[in-house]
Scaffold this active site. Structure first.
Site, PDB file in Angstrom:
ATOM      1  N   ARG A 123       0.674  -1.337   0.096  1.00  0.00           N
ATOM      2  CA  ARG A 123       0.048   0.185  -0.492  1.00  0.00           C
ATOM      3  C   ARG A 123       0.599   1.322   0.190  1.00  0.00           C
ATOM      4  O   ARG A 123       0.822   1.898  -0.786  1.00  0.00           O
ATOM      5  CB  ARG A 123      -0.809   0.473   1.064  1.00  0.00           C
ATOM      6  CG  ARG A 123      -2.235   0.921   0.883  1.00  0.00           C
ATOM      7  CD  ARG A 123      -3.250   0.954   1.813  1.00  0.00           C
ATOM      8  NE  ARG A 123      -3.108   1.086   2.974  1.00  0.00           N
ATOM      9  CZ  ARG A 123      -2.515  -0.412   4.295  1.00  0.00           C
ATOM     10  NH1 ARG A 123      -3.514  -0.869   3.928  1.00  0.00           N
ATOM     11  NH2 ARG A 123      -1.953   0.314   5.515  1.00  0.00           N
ATOM     12  N   TYR A 155     -14.607  22.194 -12.384  1.00  0.00           N
ATOM     13  CA  TYR A 155     -14.687  21.074 -13.183  1.00  0.00           C
ATOM     14  C   TYR A 155     -16.423  20.285 -11.970  1.00  0.00           C
ATOM     15  O   TYR A 155     -15.907  20.557 -10.840  1.00  0.00           O
ATOM     16  CB  TYR A 155     -13.574  19.541 -13.093  1.00  0.00           C
ATOM     17  CG  TYR A 155     -14.400  18.402 -13.238  1.00  0.00           C
ATOM     18  CD1 TYR A 155     -14.038  17.532 -14.424  1.00  0.00           C
ATOM     19  CD2 TYR A 155     -13.909  17.319 -12.385  1.00  0.00           C
ATOM     20  CE1 TYR A 155     -14.475  16.638 -15.046  1.00  0.00           C
ATOM     21  CE2 TYR A 155     -13.888  15.811 -12.652  1.00  0.00           C
ATOM     22  CZ  TYR A 155     -13.842  15.555 -14.056  1.00  0.00           C
ATOM     23  OH  TYR A 155     -14.724  14.265 -14.918  1.00  0.00           O
ATOM     24  N   ASP A 206      -6.365  23.023  -9.379  1.00  0.00           N
ATOM     25  CA  ASP A 206      -6.274  21.717 -10.660  1.00  0.00           C
ATOM     26  C   ASP A 206      -5.854  22.124 -11.829  1.00  0.00           C
ATOM     27  O   ASP A 206      -5.989  23.262 -12.390  1.00  0.00           O
ATOM     28  CB  ASP A 206      -7.874  21.253 -10.666  1.00  0.00           C
ATOM     29  CG  ASP A 206      -7.985  20.555 -11.812  1.00  0.00           C
ATOM     30  OD1 ASP A 206      -7.316  20.665 -12.641  1.00  0.00           O
ATOM     31  OD2 ASP A 206      -9.170  19.778 -11.440  1.00  0.00           O
ATOM     32  N   LYS A 257      -5.491  12.845 -18.318  1.00  0.00           N
ATOM     33  CA  LYS A 257      -5.364  13.182 -18.886  1.00  0.00           C
ATOM     34  C   LYS A 257      -4.273  13.001 -19.988  1.00  0.00           C
ATOM     35  O   LYS A 257      -4.150  12.200 -20.786  1.00  0.00           O
ATOM     36  CB  LYS A 257      -5.777  14.674 -18.956  1.00  0.00           C
ATOM     37  CG  LYS A 257      -7.347  15.068 -18.515  1.00  0.00           C
ATOM     38  CD  LYS A 257      -8.702  14.071 -18.586  1.00  0.00           C
ATOM     39  CE  LYS A 257      -9.560  14.251 -17.627  1.00  0.00           C
ATOM     40  NZ  LYS A 257     -10.139  14.828 -17.079  1.00  0.00           N
TER      41      LYS A 257
HETATM   42  C1  LIG Z   1     -10.893  14.916 -16.307  1.00  0.00           C
HETATM   43  C2  LIG Z   1     -10.813  16.242 -14.959  1.00  0.00           C
HETATM   44  C3  LIG Z   1     -10.768  15.572 -13.490  1.00  0.00           C
HETATM   45  C4  LIG Z   1     -10.922  14.310 -12.687  1.00  0.00           C
HETATM   46  O1  LIG Z   1      -9.687  13.030 -12.875  1.00  0.00           O
HETATM   47  P1  LIG Z   1     -10.691  12.256 -13.562  1.00  0.00           P
HETATM   48  O2  LIG Z   1      -9.090  11.068 -14.038  1.00  0.00           O
HETATM   49  O3  LIG Z   1     -11.735  11.758 -14.469  1.00  0.00           O
HETATM   50  O4  LIG Z   1     -10.593  11.413 -11.633  1.00  0.00           O
HETATM   51  C5  LIG Z   1     -10.242  16.460 -12.629  1.00  0.00           C
HETATM   52  N1  LIG Z   1      -9.849  17.931 -13.193  1.00  0.00           N
HETATM   53  C6  LIG Z   1     -10.690  18.623 -14.704  1.00  0.00           C
HETATM   54  C7  LIG Z   1      -9.939  19.484 -14.931  1.00  0.00           C
HETATM   55  C8  LIG Z   1     -10.243  17.182 -15.290  1.00  0.00           C
HETATM   56  O5  LIG Z   1     -10.660  17.676 -16.795  1.00  0.00           O
END
Ligand SMILES: *Cc1c(COP(=O)(O)O)cnc(C)c1O
Length: 398
Positions: free
Chosen positions: A62, A116, A188, A213
């Site tokens: 973990r 988001y 973010d 992403k």
């Molecule tokens: C897709 C996204 C997330 C979340 O990511 P996941 O891996 O899909 O949980 C967070 N912030 C932004 C700006 C995103 O586009």
């Protein structure tokens, strides 16, 4: 031997070398997949000795293996001034752990109105249940955030550019106001990645990536990360351990493969998206293009001042027209998939309705909105596909 030099290493070089320690990889180039739950010790004394020193040390599955440590260290290396990175099974899990490492019952969170949507749900769901209140703020607030900071405000969560609508925030101004009041700042930074916006260097305390992403880049792994400025990592790590967070070594291995080409991919996403955004701007069916590098986009001046470049995701507003006309545009596209997420090698188109996810900002759009993720296909092919889509839009009776 070359002369020592102070010349900074370019990002393209950094993403290739970052996190590749020989003690973890042996002689192989890519850190292999170390899958583990149990890790064996030679003696009771050794087992006891490890209890107090568990950072990037063999301990228990973990706590990770070199596969995860290598990727975490690579992401730390990409953020000048950062102390450390923790990995999560998704971007949303990363956001949740970052917020929980900072907030306690009775605290207030300031959350950008263009966040988001799942981030908003986390704030108005789990955090609210825990007695943490959220106030949404206008993404263009800048230094005016000082007026919203109260005695209970503990954290500010920014996202720049904003989801769906791409407002660029004045992160340095918000950070300065937060620091003056002892408030922790989170960002973010998924759209820009540290290559286009080095968040820690801009004063942010905790920077979050949906690695799903651009880090992964191939639409086949869910993964998130939080990178912390000095003084913020221990609490993030402790909270994440307490929550039992562990990212799969297989997923981290794929993400590390993706990372090696991220600088090069981003350059192509940037060039292709800009070409298509500028083309869309000239089409009569398009009222507005929301791309941070174009003047139509709110916060464009801040983008020019603070960012090293743009990535491949933006929106455009259609000139009048119905939901059905927008669907006709999107449904008939050959080269754009219809689906969530972005940052992969393939182009995507999505109908978006941001007014549903806003609390304190009004929208007065000329028509329905479409979000595009521009992949690595040939831009002339993509433009021909979009041109046919705009013709379908125009031909749909209202
Ligand atoms: C897709 C996204 C997330 C979340 O990511 P996941 O891996 O899909 O949980 C967070 N912030 C932004 C700006 C995103 O586009």
């Amino acid at each position: 031997m070359s002369e020592p030099t102070d010349r900074p290493i370019d990002d393209a070089t950094r993403v290739v070398s970052a996190g590749r320690r020989k003690e973890w990889t042996g002689g192989v180039v890519n850190p292999p997949v170390w899958r583990a739950s149990t890790i064996l010790y030679d003696s009771v004394a050794e087992l006891r000795g490890r209890l107090s020193d568990t950072h990037h040390k063999w301990f228990y599955g973990r706590r990770g293996t070199p596969t995860q440590w290598s990727l975490a260290d690579a992401l730390t290396e990409l953020e000048p001034g950062a102390e450390g990175t923790f990995l999560y099974c998704s971007g949303v899990a990363a956001l949740a752990a970052a917020l929980l490492s900072v907030l306690s019952p009775g605290d207030e969170l300031l959350l950008v109105d263009s966040a988001y949507d799942p981030t908003r749900s986390l704030a108005t769901g789990l955090l609210k249940r825990m007695g943490i209140t959220t106030r949404f703020y206008d993404p263009l607030i800048g230094a005016g955030i000082a007026d919203l900071i109260g005695d209970k405000t503990r954290a500010i969560l920014m996202e720049s550019p904003g989801s769906l609508t791409f407002e660029v925030q004045d992160v340095p101004a918000i950070v300065a106001a937060a620091k003056a009041r002892g408030v922790t700042t989170l960002l973010d930074n998924t759209w820009a990645t540290p290559l286009l916006f080095p968040a820690i260097a801009h004063g942010v305390d905790l920077t979050v990536l949906a690695c799903t992403k651009y880090v992964v880049g191939h639409s086949d792994v869910m993964l998130g990360s939080v990178t912390a400025a000095p003084g913020h990592f221990a609490r993030l790590r402790d909270t994440s351990f307490q929550l039992g967070q562990v990212a799969s070594p297989d997923d981290c291995w794929l993400a590390a493969r993706g990372l090696r080409t991220m600088a090069m991919r981003l350059k192509q996403h940037e060039a292709s998206a800009l070409k298509i955004a500028r083309w869309l701007k000239r089409q009569p069916q398009v009222a507005r293009v929301l791309h941070p590098a174009l003047p139509d986009c709110p916060g464009h001046d801040v983008f020019v001042r603070d960012f090293n470049g743009s990535s491949g995701l933006f929106s455009f507003v259609l000139n009048g027209g119905s939901d059905a006309a927008r669907s006709a545009l999107i449904d008939g596209l050959d080269l754009f998939g219809i689906g969530y997420s972005w940052g992969g090698f393939e182009s995507l188109a999505l109908p978006v309705d941001p007014q549903r996810y806003r609390s304190v900002t009004e929208r007065d759009d000329a028509g329905p909105m479409v979000r595009l993720q521009i992949g690595l296909e040939d831009t002339d092919d993509l433009i021909a596909d979009l041109a046919a889509g705009l013709a379908r839009f125009a031909a749909t009776p209202t």
